[in-house]
Enzyme design. Structure first.
Site, mmCIF file in Angstrom:
data_model
loop_
_atom_site.group_PDB
_atom_site.id
_atom_site.type_symbol
_atom_site.label_atom_id
_atom_site.label_comp_id
_atom_site.label_asym_id
_atom_site.label_seq_id
_atom_site.Cartn_x
_atom_site.Cartn_y
_atom_site.Cartn_z
ATOM 1 N N SER A 51 7.550 -1.363 -0.585
ATOM 2 C CA SER A 51 6.684 -1.984 -1.780
ATOM 3 C C SER A 51 7.143 -1.887 -3.157
ATOM 4 O O SER A 51 7.899 -0.820 -3.489
ATOM 5 C CB SER A 51 5.135 -1.353 -1.654
ATOM 6 O OG SER A 51 4.425 -1.645 -2.772
ATOM 7 N N HIS A 52 6.827 -2.656 -4.114
ATOM 8 C CA HIS A 52 7.000 -2.447 -5.563
ATOM 9 C C HIS A 52 6.469 -1.267 -5.973
ATOM 10 O O HIS A 52 6.445 -0.958 -7.349
ATOM 11 C CB HIS A 52 6.450 -3.743 -6.474
ATOM 12 C CG HIS A 52 7.424 -4.815 -6.337
ATOM 13 N ND1 HIS A 52 7.719 -5.486 -4.853
ATOM 14 C CD2 HIS A 52 8.189 -5.470 -7.153
ATOM 15 C CE1 HIS A 52 8.526 -6.204 -5.463
ATOM 16 N NE2 HIS A 52 8.754 -6.402 -6.533
ATOM 17 N N SER A 53 5.245 -0.524 -5.529
ATOM 18 C CA SER A 53 4.595 0.551 -6.017
ATOM 19 C C SER A 53 4.647 1.490 -4.966
ATOM 20 O O SER A 53 4.324 1.421 -3.667
ATOM 21 C CB SER A 53 3.228 0.059 -6.029
ATOM 22 O OG SER A 53 2.210 1.183 -5.768
#
Ligand SMILES: Nc1ncnc2c1ncn2[C@@H]1O[C@H](COP(=O)(O)OP(=O)(O)O)[C@@H](O)[C@H]1O
Ligand SMILES: Nc1ncnc2c1ncn2[C@@H]1O[C@H](COP(=O)(O)OP(=O)(O)O)[C@@H](O)[C@H]1O
Ligand SMILES: [Mg+2]
Ligand SMILES: [Mg+2]
Ligand SMILES: [Mg+2]
Ligand SMILES: [Mg+2]
Lengths: 206, 132, 132, 206
Positions: free
Chosen positions: B10-12
């Site tokens: 994920s981007h996070s």
């Protein structure tokens, strides 16, 4: 015209200057149709590339291209990181261990980079991405033994401007659908600066 | 390892940390690794971190990767190319959380990699709000 | 507020924290509130926390809620009943992250609540892996 | 038979004892077809309910049921929290401000709880949830003026055992599909304890 480590280093350094000078422009373009980080991403990548070029010395173009690809993969981030990273990786492979590349050979190296971007991102022309600069530019100059660098630069600029009227089909901008129309693509713009930097380097050097 | 393992990209970092704890509660016997955020902690993904996550849970039964957004896919594909060749790694075209939930249940049964990918991809069609 | 607001409900506080930062980067002009985890921080959802999240960003233009799993839906529906009556609140039948991403983009355009729900729900069908 | 605050308190206290004694059983059942927390969830809820009953005094059954509903909503968690919470909220509304309820009236209160669970969870009978205890049990005793509490308890037990052969269609267990068959549903089991506690309380009191 022969392209050696010296020309590649000068080109990449000129690219860094373009990106640094246009960091805000790139982020603003990305703000309009993305998440607003393209300038930051690219600036982070070229800064790290600069450190690399300052501290290491290279024997052949392929070696620089390979080292730069790892920096781009690790540091640019976003979609641009794997795209530029993959491009430089394939360019390195194409350049191999040759010490000097002819203009024609170097165009082949760039086309390998273009293929990597297309293979990685699966974008076609007209989908409002950096592919809209890479693909038609390299097609136009394919097979040329001599390159008119003014023509090259103008062509690259026109191609990135052409993305303005496109409806994005790839990347974050695709979420905007038709509302992406009317904005120039940030990745096409950073690619334009890459090719402008090349023209400036080789025009002077010629 | 007799179960397919899962990797979440994920981007996070927070998102994948949360997904991992959610799925661990449901099925602690499936190996899960995550890669989230850029190396400075910002929003983004990093191919090297993804490669390390895959390698940390890879087993002969295979590994299924779930990702959040487009650029995570680009980095995942790149990560797979950067890693050892010839490994059984599949990327599921599935919503990261809902697909991951179905995938961990299927992997928990000891199903093969095709079944796990299929379970993840079917999550797309699952009605989340029952109609009465 | 001239934009539909969004609320994310997950079994994990980390997941919704991450989703919020991801979406904020994409569209900072849409109000987003989150409710994640039980009140002791464990995995689960809490109706009162969901009600507070909704109330904190509710506007006349309406609020769309996205949730992760079944019991989050039960608590969201309960939260809506616990809160003030007659509010324009819709729950989207959409993958929480992918639907949320599409929803924040649509809400950012100033679209009405039906359009925002539709955008979220369409995310189900979006191919995440382009076929070439 | 009249049901007042005293009977409701005794019932809920007996329910707490059942849950506390069977906390592990409930979690083990949930481990097999869910996330293994149902015993923990229910125990947390009834513990907080016990504190409430110890510290507050109530005038009418509706008042206790309402206060307990808020505890269940806030403390049980999982799917069971909103389900039991909604049930008790509707039961409180149905009990209203009456001081004493006849058996028939009290069955009406329980049916209101059942409707709330069905409305909240949208489950039908046969979907392997607590609905498979609530719905048929209350249907069987609907309209009765006198309740045979042994029959009541045995019916409830049989109903929760019947969930063993069901294929789950709601809740986390639905993800297991056909593999959910062969395990008793945890929520049906905690509901069985709720109804067993009622039988034990009113059987003694009668
Ligand atoms: N699939 C793709 N193929 C080619 N180029 C792409 C693709 N996706 C995105 N891009 C390019 O990447 C640029 C955005 O880069 P960047 O802002 O760094 O990444 P992100 O969108 O992840 O924040 C776009 O402007 C576009 O030119
Ligand atoms: N939609 C529903 N309708 C009725 N009962 C349900 C529903 N979903 C779950 N349940 C009940 O809740 C029980 C699980 O409760 P619990 O373990 O506390 O929640 P969770 O599954 O969220 O961890 C199930 O055994 C089932 O009886
Ligand atoms: Mg960007
Ligand atoms: Mg970005
Ligand atoms: Mg449970
Ligand atoms: Mg739970």
């Amino acid at each position: 015209m022969k392209i050696t480590v010296k020309e590649i280093e000068a080109w990449l350094e000129a690219f860094r200057e373009e990106i640094t000078a246009h960091k805000e422009e790139l982020s603003d373009l990305d703000q309009a149709i993305g998440d607003g980080d393209h300038g930051i991403n690219m600036a982070r990548g070229v800064k790290e590339m600069h450190n690399l070029l300052e501290t290491k010395s290279f024997q052949v173009p392929g070696e620089i291209l390979k080292a730069v690809s790892m920096v781009f993969i690790g540091k640019i981030g976003g979609a641009a990181g794997p795209l530029y990273g993959s491009a430089f990786m394939k360019m390195a492979a194409e350049a191999g261990t040759k010490e000097a590349l002819s203009a024609e050979e170097f165009l082949g190296v760039l086309r390998a980079g273009k293929s990597a971007i297309v293979q990685r991102g699966k974008a076609e022309t007209g989908e409002k991405t950096m592919v809209d600069v890479w693909l038609p530019l390299l097609k136009k100059f394919e097979g040329k033994q001599e390159i008119d660098w003014d023509d090259w630069e103008n062509s690259a600029e026109e191609l990135k401007n052409n993305t303005k009227e496109m409806h994005a089909k790839k990347g974050r901008a695709a979420y905007l659908g038709a509302r992406s129309v009317g904005h120039i693509d940030p990745g096409a713009t950073s690619s334009y600066y890459l090719f402008k930097a090349l023209a400036d380097t080789l025009r002077e050097g010629s | 390892m007799d179960k397919v393992s899962l990797v979440f990209v994920s981007h996070s970092a927070d998102i994948v940390k949360g997904i991992k704890s959610l799925l661990f509660e449901m099925q602690p016997e499936v190996n899960i690794a995550v890669a989230g955020g850029e190396d400075d902690g910002g929003i983004g993904t990093n191919a090297q971190a993804i490669e390390e996550a895959i390698s940390s849970v890879y087993s002969d039964k295979g590994t299924v990767v779930l990702f959040d957004l487009g650029s995570a896919l680009l980095n995942t594909e790149l990560a797979i190319e950067l890693g050892e060749e010839g490994r059984k790694i599949r990327i599921a075209d599935a919503p990261i959380l809902e697909g991951g939930y179905s995938a961990v249940v299927e992997a928990g049964f000891g199903s093969d990699i095709d079944k796990v990918v299929e379970a993840a991809e079917k999550a797309r069609e699952m009605q989340k709000i029952p109609q009465r």
